[in-house]
Design a protein around this motif. Structure first.
Motif, short mmCIF file in Angstrom:
data_model
loop_
_atom_site.label_atom_id
_atom_site.label_comp_id
_atom_site.label_asym_id
_atom_site.label_seq_id
_atom_site.Cartn_x
_atom_site.Cartn_y
_atom_site.Cartn_z
N ILE A 96 5.68 -18.58 7.89
CA ILE A 96 5.31 -17.44 7.04
C ILE A 96 5.53 -16.13 7.77
O ILE A 96 6.08 -15.17 7.23
CB ILE A 96 3.84 -17.56 6.59
N ILE A 97 5.08 -16.08 9.03
CA ILE A 97 5.19 -14.85 9.82
C ILE A 97 6.65 -14.45 10.00
O ILE A 97 7.03 -13.29 9.88
CB ILE A 97 4.49 -15.03 11.18
N VAL A 98 7.51 -15.44 10.27
CA VAL A 98 8.92 -15.16 10.53
C VAL A 98 9.64 -14.67 9.27
O VAL A 98 10.47 -13.76 9.32
CB VAL A 98 9.63 -16.42 11.09
N MET A 99 9.30 -15.25 8.11
CA MET A 99 10.09 -14.99 6.90
C MET A 99 9.47 -14.02 5.91
O MET A 99 10.11 -13.67 4.92
CB MET A 99 10.38 -16.32 6.18
N SER A 100 8.25 -13.57 6.13
CA SER A 100 7.62 -12.67 5.16
C SER A 100 8.44 -11.40 4.94
O SER A 100 8.65 -10.96 3.81
CB SER A 100 6.20 -12.31 5.62
N TYR A 101 8.90 -10.79 6.02
CA TYR A 101 9.67 -9.55 5.89
C TYR A 101 10.98 -9.77 5.14
O TYR A 101 11.28 -9.04 4.19
CB TYR A 101 9.92 -8.96 7.29
N PRO A 102 11.81 -10.77 5.55
CA PRO A 102 13.06 -10.99 4.82
C PRO A 102 12.85 -11.29 3.34
O PRO A 102 13.61 -10.81 2.50
CB PRO A 102 13.68 -12.20 5.54
N TRP A 103 11.83 -12.08 3.01
CA TRP A 103 11.61 -12.39 1.60
C TRP A 103 11.21 -11.14 0.81
O TRP A 103 11.61 -10.97 -0.34
CB TRP A 103 10.53 -13.47 1.44
N GLY A 104 10.42 -10.28 1.41
CA GLY A 104 10.06 -9.04 0.74
C GLY A 104 11.27 -8.17 0.47
O GLY A 104 11.43 -7.62 -0.62
N TYR A 105 12.14 -8.08 1.47
CA TYR A 105 13.37 -7.29 1.31
C TYR A 105 14.25 -7.88 0.20
O TYR A 105 14.73 -7.15 -0.68
CB TYR A 105 14.14 -7.26 2.63
N LEU A 106 14.45 -9.17 0.24
CA LEU A 106 15.32 -9.82 -0.75
C LEU A 106 14.72 -9.75 -2.15
O LEU A 106 15.44 -9.58 -3.14
CB LEU A 106 15.58 -11.27 -0.35
N SER A 107 13.40 -9.87 -2.24
CA SER A 107 12.75 -9.80 -3.54
C SER A 107 12.93 -8.43 -4.19
O SER A 107 13.14 -8.32 -5.40
CB SER A 107 11.26 -10.11 -3.38
N THR A 109 15.40 -6.28 -3.50
CA THR A 109 16.79 -5.85 -3.59
C THR A 109 17.71 -6.83 -4.31
O THR A 109 18.76 -6.44 -4.82
CB THR A 109 17.38 -5.60 -2.19
N ARG A 110 17.34 -8.11 -4.36
CA ARG A 110 18.20 -9.10 -5.00
C ARG A 110 17.58 -9.76 -6.23
O ARG A 110 18.26 -10.42 -6.99
CB ARG A 110 18.59 -10.18 -3.98
N GLY A 111 16.26 -9.61 -6.39
CA GLY A 111 15.64 -10.14 -7.60
C GLY A 111 14.52 -11.12 -7.33
O GLY A 111 14.60 -11.93 -6.40
N ARG A 112 13.47 -11.05 -8.15
CA ARG A 112 12.31 -11.93 -7.99
C ARG A 112 12.68 -13.38 -8.30
O ARG A 112 12.41 -14.29 -7.52
CB ARG A 112 11.16 -11.51 -8.90
N LYS A 113 13.29 -13.58 -9.46
CA LYS A 113 13.61 -14.94 -9.88
C LYS A 113 14.63 -15.58 -8.95
O LYS A 113 14.47 -16.76 -8.57
CB LYS A 113 14.16 -14.92 -11.32
N LEU A 114 15.67 -14.85 -8.57
CA LEU A 114 16.70 -15.41 -7.69
C LEU A 114 16.10 -15.86 -6.37
O LEU A 114 16.38 -16.96 -5.88
CB LEU A 114 17.79 -14.36 -7.44
N VAL A 115 15.27 -15.02 -5.78
CA VAL A 115 14.63 -15.35 -4.51
C VAL A 115 13.75 -16.59 -4.66
O VAL A 115 13.79 -17.51 -3.83
CB VAL A 115 13.81 -14.16 -4.00
N LEU A 116 12.95 -16.63 -5.72
CA LEU A 116 12.04 -17.76 -5.91
C LEU A 116 12.79 -19.07 -6.10
O LEU A 116 12.43 -20.10 -5.50
CB LEU A 116 11.13 -17.50 -7.11
#
Length: 522
Positions: A96-107, A109-116
């Motif tokens: 969680i700690i490692v990926m929280s930042y990247p997921w926030g950025y992608l969510s 800039t690239r979309g909520r549904k796509l990321v999920l």
């Protein structure tokens, strides 16, 4: 530009669908996003999306917090020591700690549904493969990958759901989402109880397939199911509008409208605009673009609310998760010592007695042979189920007061702080245990904070601020768990008083939040 709703005739369908007819019959008007979203109504589409996001949150909770059950059942099969179990159990927090930042950025800039969908599919694959791990090192690696991906659900689901339901139901939905996390312990404890009681050993691809591996497979299924359910829903219309794809945003709003029972030709929205403006484009990935997502959170006018919410996040997660994660251990020590306790002993005296008798939880379990059994102890199951179910029901009830979330947060935190102060001062252990459960109701504030992340920030930063918030939450949980576990036996009272003081500071912080009437970013 806006529309005077009273200048249009309303049909009976409109009256029923849209709160007594407060909808304009327009043909070619431009609406603000919130106004357009209100026009879509509230019905089957919203309920379906709530269920899909609910499933994703449950899947994430099982994937991250259910690893403790797997580690317990796999101890002997993988030849793990206590130290190795600790390393394995910490993997979800590391992910969680490692990926929280990247997921926030992608969510953002690239979309909520796509990321999920990408994250949940990847997590499903990793979790499934972990059931065939030949040793604990491979299991730890795969669970790190699985939790790193499923952690995208912590922010993206709230953003997607919050941007697809009207302002009147948004806060209630955010709190209901938190109920999903409360339900997860009951599910994986029950699955663990029944599956680990099975007795089979099947040689397969160089490993022996035993019940804990089947349990791992079963616990991976909600990840795939969540991704499948989400396939049937649209991307967030607000995200689409925010990046300049207005036509697609209107189409998504139409889909919500039709899904809620409306007739396509009657939908009045032809174009929308965002009250806080839009980005118009999505830039290429770069370190500069990453910084551009986070920097505004720590500059005026967002700085003050960011500091408030992150401190509140720190308080409620360190106060709750630090104790909740080791709750089975606390209960085991409590009931073991309670059976031999004398009159006049308090809650913390039981933990001191454990130390004075030179009996640790691990030693007790080893003497009984529990550490090398593939099944889960019945008392652990019942305690876990009671905790999960009671908090699920309580959170669902509290969600009905979602419009008073500031008052709700302050009240819950103050009650929890008083309970923490009183736990060791009742002179009787059982009442102390009840107060300890009341103290754990700090978990009820999780959903409130998540709803503020949606309401108090522009669309461009909601995913990022929520993901960074989860980094704060997990870092505080990781540090707090080690602090509590190392001090609970010898310094129980001081630990509880410290937690109470911290929770009071959280109540003061909650008092500085915007008024309950504030429902969107200003």
């Amino acid at each position: 530009m806006g529309i005077d709703n009273k200048s249009y005739v309303k049909s009976d369908e409109d009256l029923e669908m849209y709160d007594k007819g407060q909808i304009a019959k327009a043909v070619d008007k431009t609406f603000g996003y919130e106004e357009a979203l209100d026009l879509t109504g509230h019905g089957k589409y919203n309920y379906g999306l709530l269920f899909a996001c609910f499933m994703i949150i449950i899947a994430m909770g099982i994937d991250i917090f259910g690893l403790g059950i797997i580690a317990t059942a796999a101890t002997c099969d993988l030849g793990m020591t206590i130290k190795e179990i600790g390393i394995l159990s910490s993997m979800p927090f590391a992910g969680i700690i490692v990926m929280s930042y990247p997921w926030g950025y992608l969510s953002d800039t690239r979309g909520r549904k796509l990321v999920l969908m990408c994250a949940m599919c990847g997590s499903f694959v990793s979790a499934t493969l972990s059931s065939f791990a030949p040793n604990w090192q491979v299991l730890a690696t795969l669970r790190f990958a699985s939790s790193a991906m499923s952690s995208a659900a912590e922010s993206a689901t709230y953003a997607l759901l919050g941007e697809c339901c009207n302002s009147r139901s948004r806060a209630r939905y955010m709190l209901l989402m938190t109920s999903a996390l409360m339900l997860t312990p009951t599910l994986y404890y029950i699955w663990g109880y029944f599956i680990t009681k099975l007795d089979f050993s099947i040689p397969f691809l160089g490993i022996v397939f035993r019940p804990w591996r089947l349990l791992t497979l079963v616990m991976a299924l909600p990840l795939g199911l969540g991704a499948l359910l989400l396939y049937f829903f649209s991307e967030s219309p607000k995200f689409l509008a925010n990046i300049g794809r207005n036509e697609e945003a209107v189409e998504a709003l139409k889909r919500i409208y039709v899904g809620n029972g409306g007739k396509l030709e009657k939908f009045p929205v032809k174009d929308i605009y965002l009250e806080e403006g839009s980005k118009d484009t999505v830039g290429e990935f770069s370190l500069r673009s990453l910084w551009s997502q986070i920097a505004p959170l720590f500059k005026p006018p967002l700085l003050w609310r960011t500091l408030l919410l992150y401190y509140l996040t720190f308080v409620i997660y360190i106060a709750n998760n630090s104790f909740a994660i080791i709750l089975p251990t606390i209960l085991n020590v409590f009931f073991t010592s309670y059976a031999t306790s004398s009159a006049g002993m308090g809650f913390c005296d039981l933990f001191k007695m454990t130390v004075s008798n030179n009996v640790t939880v691990v030693e007790e379990l080893s003497r009984e042979g529990s550490m090398c059994q593939g099944s889960i102890e019945d008392n652990t199951i019942w305690a876990g189920c009671a905790h999960g179910l009671s908090f699920f029901v309580l959170n669902a009830l509290i969600s009905q007061c979602a419009r008073r979330r500031k008052v709700l947060s302050i009240t819950i935190l103050l009650v929890a702080a008083v309970a923490a102060f009183a736990i060791d001062n009742t002179g009787e252990p059982l009442s102390g245990l009840i107060l300890f459960y009341i103290f754990l109701t700090t978990a009820m504030v999780f959903g409130v904070v998540s709803s503020y992340f949606v309401d108090l920030y522009p669309t461009s930063y909601r995913g990022m601020v929520a993901c960074l918030g989860m980094m704060v939450a997990r870092l505080s949980s990781f540090a707090g768990t080690n602090l509590v576990s190392s001090n609970m036996s010898e310094h129980c009272s001081v630990t509880l008083y410290g937690a109470a003081g911290l929770v009071i500071s959280g109540a003061v912080t909650a008092a500085l939040l915007p008024a309950d009437t504030l429902s969107k970013f200003h």
